[in-house]
Structure formats: structure tokens, C-alpha cells
Design an enzyme around this catalytic site. Sequence first.
Site, mmCIF file in Angstrom:
data_model
loop_
_atom_site.group_PDB
_atom_site.id
_atom_site.type_symbol
_atom_site.label_atom_id
_atom_site.label_comp_id
_atom_site.label_asym_id
_atom_site.label_seq_id
_atom_site.Cartn_x
_atom_site.Cartn_y
_atom_site.Cartn_z
ATOM 1 N N ASP A 119 0.706 -1.297 -0.166
ATOM 2 C CA ASP A 119 0.023 -0.087 -0.002
ATOM 3 C C ASP A 119 0.862 1.320 -0.070
ATOM 4 O OD1 ASP A 119 0.307 -0.654 3.043
ATOM 5 O OD2 ASP A 119 -0.651 1.300 3.279
ATOM 6 N N ASP A 144 1.899 -8.906 4.646
ATOM 7 C CA ASP A 144 1.101 -8.537 5.657
ATOM 8 C C ASP A 144 -0.335 -8.695 5.009
ATOM 9 O OD1 ASP A 144 3.349 -7.743 6.705
ATOM 10 O OD2 ASP A 144 3.149 -5.605 6.224
#
Length: 380
Positions: A119, A144
Amino acid sequence: MTKPIKRIGVLTSGGDCAGLNAVIRAAAFRAIRTYGWEVFGIVDGTMGLMNRPLQYRTLDMHFFTGNHLREGGTMLGTTNKGDPFNFPMPDGSRRDRSGDFVEGVKLLGLDALVVIGGDGSMRIVSKLCAAGNIGMVGVPKTIDNDVHCTDTSVGFSTAANVVTEALDRLQPTAASHHRVMILEVMGRDAGHIALNAGIAGGADVILIPEVPYTLEGVADKIKEVLHGEGRSHALVVVAEGCKTAEGDVPTVSYTGGQQRYGGIGHYLTQQIADLTGAETRVTILGHVQRGGTPSMHDRLLASAFGVHAVDLVAQRKFGRMVAWRDRSVIDVPLDSVTIGPRSLDPNGALVHTARGLGIYCGEFGEDMESPRDCCGGESI
Ligand code: F6P
């Protein structure tokens, strides 16, 4: 008239994970074999375009010798530090080096960029591309699993498998010595790895940053297992981003002032021993979770993502990220994924499963809110 696509760049950005090489391979195969384009692999993420001379590799079909699909890491190198908009200079000052990146793309004659990142990388590189009017397509990767709008990201499955295998290895030694084993896993501020692997690996306690816990709650569950149910050992999985009872997240400092999560496992080990009287031991898996051979699932995801990303470039559908949803590859606007990391939903199916199994996952109130997620999605 729009310039036809002839040459694209592919780069990996952020922390590495298993399956990156499979994405690069798939993107290159599609670009070369289907569209007849040239493909340049950019070295060390955005750095390869900011450095002079430019650092890149020509990815032609002779380059792919057959092993890349199976290899962990990234053949191109990567970096998870040095935001080009706020770049740390050797004299300690900060400089906006976004212009160097944009110039690098032009100097290499790239018509578009395929960016494989998490991200944070999506946010930074999409801003760089917008500044230079460069066509970009994103491919989500991260152990993650905290990228929005996709059920899963490249690298997560392999990391969760590593954690599951670690629990498989810890259980027999825990049973032999009648111990409580505490396993600290990665995931930054999200508990996807801990929850998925904790369920798959038979943990008795799974602590995730999204749900507060009490030490008494943890101790009660362990006493129930040891004394109530008569099992002589127990397994605890804790995500590195969990807080202590005092509300701090333990961190470790590395060179250059970098701070990373780490230490909650040691804290819990001591607390559990004190509160239950059980013999405890801690294991910190760390970067072991990022390496190794990609799982079948990560190779498939990587291959599907690489092909779809190049198809988007061919259609000039820029500013998109490929995603996996409901057994399909789709694409979503980059804007909707660059809103920060995707937390685990405390009201989701996996937390429900864990609680249904009697696993202690923290203290649940009636008012537990689901995180904001543009597109929903469970993390399996
Ligand atoms: O984001 C991936 C990740 O592996 C996290 O789970 C972890 O907290 C962090 O990166 C470690 O970063 P580094 O590789 O810089 O130590």
C-alpha cells in the site's frame, strides 16, 4: 494521436516477499509473447530510475532460464526506504527527488510502468507517475496482506504457510517439555498472518492488533487448556504490532534510525510465565516469513496478476491496480487502495471461526467496529 506502447518497465518496491519473480516473469511473458514489447526490469525499485547511470535489466525471453517462477526474493532488488518526495541525502538533509524519477522514465523511453508493491509503494509511486504523466498499473504484494480491495496479495500465502509450519514444529517440542510456546509473527499493524496461520496451526491464543486483549484473558485460556482440559502444552501466536498492557508497541532500532516492530513476544512470554506458572519459550520468526519458495497459491496469483496488469497497459487502462476477488482477477482504481493499510475485520468470518474453536483472540465488546474497506474481502 496516442503513441503506441513499445517498451514498458517493471519494478518491485517495498519489502520483498515470495512470488515477486513470478509476477515479473508473467508480466514479461505477456508483454513479449503477446504484444511484442520490450521489457526493462528496474533495479532496486524507484532507485533504479533515480540513479545515474540508470539501473535496469533487459528482460527478454533468453533471460528467463526456467528458475524464476520458483525463486523467492526479487531478481530486480527492492527498497522499503527513501521516499523520492522526501529523500534522505548523505548530509542529513531531505530533498524532493521526484523529478529524477520522472526524468529516468523518459530517458529509458518507457511507455508505461508495472509497479509491484504494497500500500505504501502504491501511494508513493502512483504520485510520482501522476507528477510525470506516466501510465502506471499496480500489482499488490505484501506478506502483511493489508492492501485494500483485494482478497489477497502476492506473498501472503507463502508467509502464512511458513508460520503454520513453524507451529507444526513448535507443537511437538511444546508437548514433549510441557511448555507454552509463544510465536511472534510479522504483519505490521494488521493481524492477517497471525490469525490465518494461528487457526491453521492450532493455536490456543491468537493476539492481533485489531482487537484489545487482557493478560488475564490470555492467562485464563492457558490455565483452562493446561488444567481444565488436561493438555500439558499450549501455543500462542502474537502479531508484532500488538500492544503491551501499558499500551506500547515494543520496537527495535536499526541503523539509520529505522524503527521496526519487535519485542511483544518476549514481553508476553514473561507475563504468561508469571501469571500461569507455566514454563514458557519464545520464537521470533522475523524475515524467515518473507523468504523461501513461493507457494502454489502465490505462483498462481502472481501469474494471473502479471498477465492482467500487462493487458491493462495494452488497453491504456492506467491508474489501476489488479486485484483478486471472488475467484476472479479484476482491477480497481489506485485511488481506492492508497488510503492506508487494510486492517483485519474483527467481525469477519475468520475471527468468528477462531472464537468458535475456543481460541482466545482478545476481548470483544458489542461495539466492535469493522474497519473501513473500500471493497471488503476476507484474508485467505
Ligand atoms: O511490510 C512487510 C514487513 O515484513 C512487515 O511485516 C515488517 O514489520 C516489516 O516489513 C519489516 O521491515 P524490514 O524488512 O525493513 O525489517
